[in-house]
Design a protein around this motif. Sequence first.
Motif, PDB file in Angstrom:
ATOM      1  N   ALA A 166       0.844  -1.195   0.000  1.00  0.00           N
ATOM      2  CA  ALA A 166       0.000   0.000   0.000  1.00  0.00           C
ATOM      3  C   ALA A 166       0.879   1.244   0.000  1.00  0.00           C
ATOM      4  CB  ALA A 166      -0.900   0.007   1.233  1.00  0.00           C
ATOM      5  N   GLY A 167       0.556   2.171  -0.864  1.00  0.00           N
ATOM      6  CA  GLY A 167       1.286   3.433  -0.899  1.00  0.00           C
ATOM      7  C   GLY A 167       2.725   3.327  -1.314  1.00  0.00           C
ATOM      8  N   ARG A 168       3.022   2.380  -2.153  1.00  0.00           N
ATOM      9  CA  ARG A 168       4.408   2.156  -2.564  1.00  0.00           C
ATOM     10  C   ARG A 168       5.049   3.383  -3.212  1.00  0.00           C
ATOM     11  NH1 ARG A 168       5.707  -3.745  -4.333  1.00  0.00           N
ATOM     12  NH2 ARG A 168       5.040  -3.942  -2.209  1.00  0.00           N
ATOM     13  N   ASP A 169       4.245   4.183  -3.901  1.00  0.00           N
ATOM     14  CA  ASP A 169       4.768   5.379  -4.564  1.00  0.00           C
ATOM     15  C   ASP A 169       4.521   6.647  -3.752  1.00  0.00           C
ATOM     16  OD1 ASP A 169       5.571   3.831  -6.729  1.00  0.00           O
ATOM     17  OD2 ASP A 169       3.647   4.043  -7.738  1.00  0.00           O
ATOM     18  N   THR A 170       4.159   6.483  -2.494  1.00  0.00           N
ATOM     19  CA  THR A 170       3.851   7.607  -1.619  1.00  0.00           C
ATOM     20  C   THR A 170       5.039   7.856  -0.692  1.00  0.00           C
ATOM     21  OG1 THR A 170       1.538   6.942  -1.655  1.00  0.00           O
ATOM     22  CG2 THR A 170       2.183   8.427   0.098  1.00  0.00           C
ATOM     23  N   PRO A 171       5.371   9.127  -0.431  1.00  0.00           N
ATOM     24  CA  PRO A 171       6.449   9.395   0.533  1.00  0.00           C
ATOM     25  C   PRO A 171       6.131   8.753   1.887  1.00  0.00           C
ATOM     26  CG  PRO A 171       5.851  11.403  -0.636  1.00  0.00           C
ATOM     27  CD  PRO A 171       4.844  10.355  -1.023  1.00  0.00           C
ATOM     28  N   PRO A 172       7.122   8.183   2.551  1.00  0.00           N
ATOM     29  CA  PRO A 172       6.878   7.431   3.787  1.00  0.00           C
ATOM     30  C   PRO A 172       6.207   8.249   4.895  1.00  0.00           C
ATOM     31  CG  PRO A 172       9.191   7.270   3.145  1.00  0.00           C
ATOM     32  CD  PRO A 172       8.515   8.134   2.158  1.00  0.00           C
ATOM     33  N   LEU A 173       6.552   9.518   5.029  1.00  0.00           N
ATOM     34  CA  LEU A 173       5.937  10.326   6.071  1.00  0.00           C
ATOM     35  C   LEU A 173       4.456  10.551   5.783  1.00  0.00           C
ATOM     36  CD1 LEU A 173       6.239  11.828   8.715  1.00  0.00           C
ATOM     37  CD2 LEU A 173       7.009  13.821   7.427  1.00  0.00           C
ATOM     38  N   THR A 174       4.112  10.723   4.520  1.00  0.00           N
ATOM     39  CA  THR A 174       2.713  10.884   4.135  1.00  0.00           C
ATOM     40  C   THR A 174       1.940   9.607   4.433  1.00  0.00           C
ATOM     41  OG1 THR A 174       3.366  12.425   2.384  1.00  0.00           O
ATOM     42  CG2 THR A 174       1.180  11.456   2.214  1.00  0.00           C
ATOM     43  N   LEU A 175       2.515   8.474   4.073  1.00  0.00           N
ATOM     44  CA  LEU A 175       1.861   7.197   4.343  1.00  0.00           C
ATOM     45  C   LEU A 175       1.756   6.941   5.846  1.00  0.00           C
ATOM     46  CD1 LEU A 175       0.518   4.878   2.887  1.00  0.00           C
ATOM     47  CD2 LEU A 175       2.715   3.697   2.867  1.00  0.00           C
ATOM     48  N   ALA A 176       2.769   7.331   6.593  1.00  0.00           N
ATOM     49  CA  ALA A 176       2.724   7.186   8.049  1.00  0.00           C
ATOM     50  C   ALA A 176       1.568   7.996   8.636  1.00  0.00           C
ATOM     51  CB  ALA A 176       4.053   7.626   8.665  1.00  0.00           C
ATOM     52  N   ALA A 177       1.348   9.189   8.112  1.00  0.00           N
ATOM     53  CA  ALA A 177       0.242  10.013   8.589  1.00  0.00           C
ATOM     54  C   ALA A 177      -1.104   9.356   8.279  1.00  0.00           C
ATOM     55  CB  ALA A 177       0.314  11.405   7.967  1.00  0.00           C
ATOM     56  N   THR A 178      -1.215   8.730   7.121  1.00  0.00           N
ATOM     57  CA  THR A 178      -2.476   8.046   6.788  1.00  0.00           C
ATOM     58  C   THR A 178      -2.703   6.847   7.702  1.00  0.00           C
ATOM     59  OG1 THR A 178      -1.498   6.642   5.071  1.00  0.00           O
ATOM     60  CG2 THR A 178      -2.380   8.771   4.369  1.00  0.00           C
ATOM     61  N   VAL A 179      -1.640   6.163   8.076  1.00  0.00           N
ATOM     62  CA  VAL A 179      -1.755   5.048   9.026  1.00  0.00           C
ATOM     63  C   VAL A 179      -2.263   5.568  10.372  1.00  0.00           C
ATOM     64  CG1 VAL A 179      -0.420   3.379  10.385  1.00  0.00           C
ATOM     65  CG2 VAL A 179      -0.081   3.536   7.915  1.00  0.00           C
ATOM     66  N   CYS A 180      -1.748   6.713  10.805  1.00  0.00           N
ATOM     67  CA  CYS A 180      -2.203   7.297  12.069  1.00  0.00           C
ATOM     68  C   CYS A 180      -3.680   7.677  12.001  1.00  0.00           C
ATOM     69  CB  CYS A 180      -1.347   8.504  12.436  1.00  0.00           C
ATOM     70  SG  CYS A 180       0.314   8.049  12.971  1.00  0.00           S
ATOM     71  N   VAL A 181      -4.120   8.215  10.863  1.00  0.00           N
ATOM     72  CA  VAL A 181      -5.539   8.539  10.694  1.00  0.00           C
ATOM     73  C   VAL A 181      -6.377   7.271  10.831  1.00  0.00           C
ATOM     74  CG1 VAL A 181      -7.286   9.309   9.030  1.00  0.00           C
ATOM     75  CG2 VAL A 181      -5.181  10.617   9.310  1.00  0.00           C
ATOM     76  N   LEU A 182      -5.958   6.213  10.181  1.00  0.00           N
ATOM     77  CA  LEU A 182      -6.700   4.951  10.247  1.00  0.00           C
ATOM     78  C   LEU A 182      -6.791   4.425  11.675  1.00  0.00           C
ATOM     79  CD1 LEU A 182      -8.057   2.538   8.783  1.00  0.00           C
ATOM     80  CD2 LEU A 182      -5.778   1.537   8.597  1.00  0.00           C
ATOM     81  N   VAL A 183      -5.681   4.435  12.387  1.00  0.00           N
ATOM     82  CA  VAL A 183      -5.656   3.915  13.761  1.00  0.00           C
ATOM     83  C   VAL A 183      -6.533   4.771  14.671  1.00  0.00           C
ATOM     84  CG1 VAL A 183      -4.164   3.543  15.770  1.00  0.00           C
ATOM     85  CG2 VAL A 183      -3.445   2.761  13.510  1.00  0.00           C
ATOM     86  N   VAL A 184      -6.474   6.084  14.522  1.00  0.00           N
ATOM     87  CA  VAL A 184      -7.278   6.978  15.356  1.00  0.00           C
ATOM     88  C   VAL A 184      -8.764   6.801  15.051  1.00  0.00           C
ATOM     89  CG1 VAL A 184      -7.820   9.420  15.744  1.00  0.00           C
ATOM     90  CG2 VAL A 184      -5.458   8.642  15.826  1.00  0.00           C
ATOM     91  N   GLU A 185      -9.098   6.555  13.786  1.00  0.00           N
ATOM     92  CA  GLU A 185     -10.504   6.324  13.430  1.00  0.00           C
ATOM     93  C   GLU A 185     -11.018   5.010  14.010  1.00  0.00           C
ATOM     94  OE1 GLU A 185     -11.067   6.513   9.214  1.00  0.00           O
ATOM     95  OE2 GLU A 185     -11.134   8.697   9.213  1.00  0.00           O
ATOM     96  N   ARG A 186     -10.203   3.974  13.959  1.00  0.00           N
ATOM     97  CA  ARG A 186     -10.631   2.654  14.437  1.00  0.00           C
ATOM     98  C   ARG A 186     -10.631   2.548  15.950  1.00  0.00           C
ATOM     99  NH1 ARG A 186      -7.763  -1.893  10.662  1.00  0.00           N
ATOM    100  NH2 ARG A 186      -9.225  -1.779   8.934  1.00  0.00           N
ATOM    101  N   HIS A 187      -9.642   3.156  16.583  1.00  0.00           N
ATOM    102  CA  HIS A 187      -9.470   3.053  18.033  1.00  0.00           C
ATOM    103  C   HIS A 187      -9.258   4.459  18.603  1.00  0.00           C
ATOM    104  CE1 HIS A 187      -8.814  -1.207  17.232  1.00  0.00           C
ATOM    105  NE2 HIS A 187      -7.911  -0.848  16.333  1.00  0.00           N
ATOM    106  N   PRO A 188     -10.305   5.256  18.639  1.00  0.00           N
ATOM    107  CA  PRO A 188     -10.108   6.651  19.064  1.00  0.00           C
ATOM    108  C   PRO A 188      -9.710   6.769  20.537  1.00  0.00           C
ATOM    109  CG  PRO A 188     -12.435   6.207  18.659  1.00  0.00           C
ATOM    110  CD  PRO A 188     -11.686   4.975  18.288  1.00  0.00           C
ATOM    111  N   PRO A 189      -8.596   7.445  20.806  1.00  0.00           N
ATOM    112  CA  PRO A 189      -8.231   7.720  22.198  1.00  0.00           C
ATOM    113  C   PRO A 189      -9.151   8.812  22.766  1.00  0.00           C
ATOM    114  CG  PRO A 189      -6.597   8.645  20.705  1.00  0.00           C
ATOM    115  CD  PRO A 189      -7.596   7.906  19.867  1.00  0.00           C
ATOM    116  N   LYS A 190      -9.065   9.051  24.071  1.00  0.00           N
ATOM    117  CA  LYS A 190      -9.907  10.078  24.691  1.00  0.00           C
ATOM    118  C   LYS A 190      -9.748  11.420  23.990  1.00  0.00           C
ATOM    119  CE  LYS A 190     -10.403   8.411  29.402  1.00  0.00           C
ATOM    120  NZ  LYS A 190     -10.108   8.667  30.810  1.00  0.00           N
TER     121      LYS A 190
END
Length: 126
Positions: free
Chosen positions: A68-92
Motif C-alpha cells: 500500500a502506498g508504494r509510490d507515496t512518501p513514507p511520512l505521508t503514508l505514516a500520517a495516513t496510518v495514524c488517521v486509520l488507527v485513530v478512526e478505528r481506536h479513538p483515544p480520549k
Amino acid sequence: LASTAQRVDGDGLTAGKLLVDSKAKEPLPSESPTLEKFVALLCEELKLRGQWAKVAAAVAAQADALGAGRDTPPLTLAATVCVLVVERHPPKEAPSSQTIAAAAGLEEKDLLETYQMQLLPHLQAL
C-alpha cells in the motif's frame, strides 16, 4: 583529440579523497528508515503512546507487506496510518486529521486524498 584531452592529476585526486574522508567521520546509514519508523516518530509527536503506537506499528507493517502506498512518501503514508488507527481506536483526546496533517507537514486535503487512494483499497486487510 588526444592532444586536447586534459591530464588527470593523481596527487590532487588523492588529496581530495583524504579531505573528504577526514570530514566524513560517520558512515552513511546502510538502509533508509522504514514506514514503521516514520509511524513511531509521528505517534510520538502526536502523543499516541502505548497500545495506539503498537497498533499503528502493526498496521504500518501490514500496509508495507501489502504494498500500500508504494509510490507515496513514507511520512505521508505514516500520517495516513495514524488517521486509520485513530478512526478505528479513538483515544480520549483523539487528534484530528488536520492535527495529524500538520504534524507531518502536509495539507489536510492531501492527507485525506492519500488515505482514500492508498489505504482504503486495503482496508479489510489492515
